[in-house]
Write an enzyme that holds these catalytic residues in place. Structure first.
Site, PDB file in Angstrom:
ATOM      1  N   TYR A   1      -5.893   6.829   4.457  1.00 32.37           N
ATOM      2  CA  TYR A   1      -6.137   5.863   3.395  1.00 32.37           C
ATOM      3  C   TYR A   1      -5.383   4.564   3.665  1.00 32.37           C
ATOM      4  O   TYR A   1      -5.960   3.474   3.589  1.00 32.37           O
ATOM      5  CB  TYR A   1      -5.736   6.403   2.018  1.00 32.37           C
ATOM      6  CG  TYR A   1      -5.671   5.267   1.015  1.00 32.37           C
ATOM      7  CD1 TYR A   1      -6.835   4.759   0.465  1.00 32.37           C
ATOM      8  CD2 TYR A   1      -4.462   4.630   0.708  1.00 32.37           C
ATOM      9  CE1 TYR A   1      -6.808   3.662  -0.380  1.00 32.37           C
ATOM     10  CE2 TYR A   1      -4.422   3.535  -0.129  1.00 32.37           C
ATOM     11  CZ  TYR A   1      -5.596   3.057  -0.676  1.00 32.37           C
ATOM     12  OH  TYR A   1      -5.563   1.966  -1.507  1.00 32.37           O
TER      13      TYR A   1
ATOM     14  N   GLU B   1       0.825  -1.213   0.000  1.00 31.59           N
ATOM     15  CA  GLU B   1       0.000   0.000   0.000  1.00 31.59           C
ATOM     16  C   GLU B   1       0.860   1.264   0.000  1.00 31.59           C
ATOM     17  O   GLU B   1       0.530   2.248  -0.661  1.00 31.59           O
ATOM     18  CB  GLU B   1      -0.949   0.009   1.201  1.00 31.59           C
ATOM     19  CG  GLU B   1      -2.090  -0.987   1.095  1.00 31.59           C
ATOM     20  CD  GLU B   1      -3.021  -0.712  -0.082  1.00 31.59           C
ATOM     21  OE1 GLU B   1      -3.059   0.438  -0.567  1.00 31.59           O
ATOM     22  OE2 GLU B   1      -3.701  -1.650  -0.527  1.00 31.59           O
TER      23      GLU B   1
ATOM     24  N   CYS C   1     -15.628   1.760 -21.672  1.00 27.25           N
ATOM     25  CA  CYS C   1     -17.005   1.649 -21.181  1.00 27.25           C
ATOM     26  C   CYS C   1     -17.690   0.369 -21.648  1.00 27.25           C
ATOM     27  O   CYS C   1     -18.560  -0.168 -20.948  1.00 27.25           O
ATOM     28  CB  CYS C   1     -17.812   2.872 -21.610  1.00 27.25           C
ATOM     29  SG  CYS C   1     -17.198   4.427 -20.894  1.00 27.25           S
TER      30      CYS C   1
ATOM     31  N   ASP D   1      -9.470   5.568  -2.793  1.00 29.36           N
ATOM     32  CA  ASP D   1      -8.303   6.065  -3.521  1.00 29.36           C
ATOM     33  C   ASP D   1      -8.771   6.753  -4.802  1.00 29.36           C
ATOM     34  O   ASP D   1      -9.976   6.911  -5.039  1.00 29.36           O
ATOM     35  CB  ASP D   1      -7.312   4.941  -3.811  1.00 29.36           C
ATOM     36  CG  ASP D   1      -7.741   4.046  -4.967  1.00 29.36           C
ATOM     37  OD1 ASP D   1      -8.957   4.027  -5.314  1.00 29.36           O
ATOM     38  OD2 ASP D   1      -6.884   3.362  -5.548  1.00 29.36           O
TER      39      ASP D   1
ATOM     40  N   CYS E   1     -17.381  -2.361 -19.070  1.00 35.10           N
ATOM     41  CA  CYS E   1     -17.774  -2.044 -17.693  1.00 35.10           C
ATOM     42  C   CYS E   1     -18.995  -2.861 -17.271  1.00 35.10           C
ATOM     43  O   CYS E   1     -20.002  -2.903 -17.988  1.00 35.10           O
ATOM     44  CB  CYS E   1     -18.085  -0.556 -17.565  1.00 35.10           C
ATOM     45  SG  CYS E   1     -18.572  -0.080 -15.887  1.00 35.10           S
TER      46      CYS E   1
ATOM     47  N   CYS F   1     -12.342   1.805 -15.973  1.00 34.89           N
ATOM     48  CA  CYS F   1     -12.813   3.190 -15.833  1.00 34.89           C
ATOM     49  C   CYS F   1     -11.621   4.124 -15.609  1.00 34.89           C
ATOM     50  O   CYS F   1     -11.522   4.830 -14.609  1.00 34.89           O
ATOM     51  CB  CYS F   1     -13.801   3.269 -14.675  1.00 34.89           C
ATOM     52  SG  CYS F   1     -14.791   4.782 -14.641  1.00 34.89           S
TER      53      CYS F   1
ATOM     54  N   CYS G   1     -24.759   3.430 -15.502  1.00 32.88           N
ATOM     55  CA  CYS G   1     -23.788   4.495 -15.255  1.00 32.88           C
ATOM     56  C   CYS G   1     -24.393   5.866 -15.535  1.00 32.88           C
ATOM     57  O   CYS G   1     -24.872   6.145 -16.644  1.00 32.88           O
ATOM     58  CB  CYS G   1     -22.557   4.280 -16.140  1.00 32.88           C
ATOM     59  SG  CYS G   1     -21.321   5.601 -16.006  1.00 32.88           S
TER      60      CYS G   1
END
Length: 315
Positions: A124, A41, A204, A142, A207, A197, A213
């Protein structure tokens, strides 16, 4: 806007997509340690996965536990940070490792509050480690997650320039109630933003939530701003990185004049990693004043230290 009754279908669509499309990353492996998740991370902050993978693997082989890293000099963390960028993260990880040994018996704690109390760990990172290493229900937000939320739910091309309280509330509203599902959801939305995305070229057609969306329904309106990449060539950051590269390759202190003046013959020949790093620094053609600023910044940030013999990584 998704309503409460839409959420189960939304969760199911994204998580089922993740189950088949997710990348096979070592910090997602069932046998990964909480320490490995924490290291990943920190390394992944503002750094692509492809660059992190080899460095993470090398770190985990060299320092498989917090105690292993804590026993090394801080400069060794900087040395083996390689070219990931933002090397202060290496010092923060070292400081966190020392704190883990001192406060937690060398183990990574499993709660958000304990993680947040570690040096260099922000909100975070604390949420991400609590979720991905310990299965806690945490609001992990994030850049990738923010972008998916902005498009799919609010209908905007990009999230706000900086994280807002409204975005955190939206993420909390979308988070599944069951902890295990919330962990999968966080990882799945993050992956969707990374692979499909994306900021500049969203796919798209691939997705899993394209039918619902809000951004697509609105005709894909243009963003309110255009993200700009950071300049690199000729900047103090570039020179700073080149100076640090020399220190990483050196086995001992480097005389200040070697870093600040023009090319100096050290009798190294044209071979070797140190010689190559010095050549890269000198080929930049940066004026001595700029090199001086870069070196001063490294010293101020604790990424280098000056001794009577010269400049070196922190001991």
């Amino acid at each position: 806007m998704f309503s409460r009754r839409d959420l189960p279908a939304l969760h199911r669509s994204v998580i089922e997509w993740f189950d088949t499309a997710a990348r096979d990353l070592p910090w997602r492996s069932p046998d990964r340690s909480a320490w490995g998740v924490l290291v990943s991370e920190v390394m992944l902050q503002q750094t692509p996965v492809v660059r992190v993978l080899p460095v993470w693997a090398e770190w985990m082989a060299r320092w498989p536990s917090p105690a292993d890293l804590a026993a090394a000099a801080p400069g060794e963390a900087v040395r083996h940070w390689g070219r990931l960028g933002y090397p202060r993260r290496a010092l923060r990880l070292h400081a966190a490792a020392v704190a883990l040994v001192d406060r937690h018996g060398g183990a990574v704690p499993g709660t958000y509050g304990e993680l947040l109390a570690l040096p260099g760990v922000g909100s975070y990172t604390a949420a991400a480690v609590a979720a991905f290493a310990f299965g806690q229900r945490e609001n992990v937000v994030d850049t990738n997650i923010r972008r998916v939320h902005a498009r799919a739910v609010t209908g905007t091309a990009l999230p706000a320039r900086s994280l807002t309280a409204a975005e955190m509330r939206l993420a909390a509203d979308l988070l599944p109630a069951e902890p295990a599902e919330s962990v999968r959801w966080n990882a799945a939305v993050m992956e969707l933003g990374a692979l499909v995305c994306t900021a500049r070229s969203p796919q798209c057609g691939q997705c899993p939530v394209r039918a619902a969306c809000a951004w697509l329904a609105a005709g894909r309106p243009a963003p309110e701003y255009v993200p700009k990449g950071q300049a690199w060539a000729g900047t103090d950051r570039q020179v700073r990185g080149a100076v640090l590269a020399v220190l990483r390759e050196a086995e001992g202190p480097v005389v200040r004049d070697v870093l600040l003046s023009g090319p100096i013959d050290l009798g190294l020949g044209g071979e070797g990693r140190l010689s190559a790093a010095l050549s890269r620094l000198h080929r930049l053609g940066a004026p001595e004043e700029q090199r001086g600023r870069a070196l001063a910044g490294l010293l101020d940030d604790g990424l280098a230290e000056e001794t009577a013999a010269g400049i070196q990584l922190p001991a």
